[in-house]
Write an enzyme that holds these catalytic residues in place. Sequence first.
Site, mmCIF file in Angstrom:
data_model
loop_
_atom_site.group_PDB
_atom_site.id
_atom_site.type_symbol
_atom_site.label_atom_id
_atom_site.label_comp_id
_atom_site.label_asym_id
_atom_site.label_seq_id
_atom_site.Cartn_x
_atom_site.Cartn_y
_atom_site.Cartn_z
ATOM 1 N N PRO A 1 0.819 -1.207 0.000
ATOM 2 C CA PRO A 1 0.000 0.000 0.000
ATOM 3 C C PRO A 1 0.857 1.264 0.000
ATOM 4 C CG PRO A 1 -0.877 -1.606 1.533
ATOM 5 C CD PRO A 1 0.442 -2.145 1.058
ATOM 6 N N GLU A 2 0.448 2.230 -0.809
ATOM 7 C CA GLU A 2 1.181 3.486 -0.908
ATOM 8 C C GLU A 2 0.421 4.575 -0.162
ATOM 9 O OE1 GLU A 2 2.461 4.291 -4.915
ATOM 10 O OE2 GLU A 2 2.880 2.176 -5.314
ATOM 11 N N LYS B 1 4.019 6.724 4.565
ATOM 12 C CA LYS B 1 3.212 5.498 4.530
ATOM 13 C C LYS B 1 2.960 4.934 5.926
ATOM 14 C CE LYS B 1 5.416 4.384 0.108
ATOM 15 N NZ LYS B 1 6.250 3.411 -0.638
ATOM 16 N N HIS C 1 -5.084 -14.879 10.294
ATOM 17 C CA HIS C 1 -4.031 -13.870 10.234
ATOM 18 C C HIS C 1 -4.394 -12.599 11.007
ATOM 19 C CE1 HIS C 1 -2.198 -16.507 7.338
ATOM 20 N NE2 HIS C 1 -3.201 -16.374 6.501
ATOM 21 N N ARG D 1 1.459 -11.963 5.623
ATOM 22 C CA ARG D 1 2.910 -12.060 5.444
ATOM 23 C C ARG D 1 3.684 -11.500 6.639
ATOM 24 N NH1 ARG D 1 4.425 -10.331 -0.648
ATOM 25 N NH2 ARG D 1 6.438 -11.086 0.103
ATOM 26 N N ARG E 1 21.642 15.819 -9.111
ATOM 27 C CA ARG E 1 21.456 14.376 -8.928
ATOM 28 C C ARG E 1 21.509 13.648 -10.269
ATOM 29 N NH1 ARG E 1 19.991 12.613 -3.967
ATOM 30 N NH2 ARG E 1 19.468 14.261 -2.465
ATOM 31 N N ARG F 1 12.336 -3.123 -9.604
ATOM 32 C CA ARG F 1 10.903 -2.843 -9.663
ATOM 33 C C ARG F 1 10.470 -2.606 -11.107
ATOM 34 N NH1 ARG F 1 9.710 1.442 -4.740
ATOM 35 N NH2 ARG F 1 10.680 0.251 -3.053
#
Length: 293
Positions: free
Chosen positions: A2-3, A58, A104, A127, A170, A283
């Site tokens: 989740p973001e 987050k 869970h 998890r 950068r 990713r």
Amino acid sequence: MPELPEVETVRRGLQPFMEGATVVRVEQNRPDLRFAFPENFAERLSGRRIEALGRRAKYLTVHLDDGLSIISHLGMSGSFRIEAEDAQGLPGGFHHERSKNSLHDHVVFHLMRPDGASARIIYNDPRRFGFMLFAEKGALEEHPLLKDLGVEPTGNLLSGEVLAALFKGRRTPLKAALLDQRLIAGLGNIYVCEALWRPGLSPMRAAGSVAGEMDVMERLAGAIRSVIAQAIAAGGSSLKDYIQADGALGYFQHSFSVYGREGKPCRNPACGGTVERVVQSGRSTFFCASCQT
């Protein structure tokens, strides 16, 4: 994982049931998740009143009446389930399905709300990559998890000027720079892909190469803010669906322009290109090579 929009939607979904409520007791069903629970976790929470629910990047933050705060992260598969007289559901939609298997259920908060109604807030995490930690009174902002976080990508705090300063010099790719939590707090893979598509910026382009182009920086900042705001709004809509039909997905994935759309036509009507997928730092990155340069 989740973001920010999903975590913010979870916060908003939990807020009416948790803020102002008293913790009657806590069921802790295992000694650890990603990290061990704080010592005397259940005992220190029992009898405390929840003053406010917050979010930083987050992380969810729960602020108690004695000054103690809980810092919670959902990890890869964590979710909160509300069981109350006037609600039953999973607050906060996410692109990937979440577990509703009670095996869970690792933490259960038994609450008494100000109106006298009771509620149970259940943390489920197959998890076990989420966690709940304590920040003692006055120490939240200096907690190791929070103290080095960058600017929030919501509201007007994130501007083209801020981005230009962060990116100056950068050499890292734009996508990597946007995912660096020390620069911008809370952005994740999905929304970075979406935000870069809107102003037509390649995720592989060096961040420093666009730092001096203020019009580009303003467009990117605006794209980030709008993507996050729209995703939060879509998550808010899915919250209503969760109460009515438990487990339904949120809406924003139906608006993805590039994420998860490999091989499909670019949604820019002036483009005609095809969405591609590459791997950056382990990713998946989705973008249109024709209109993102």
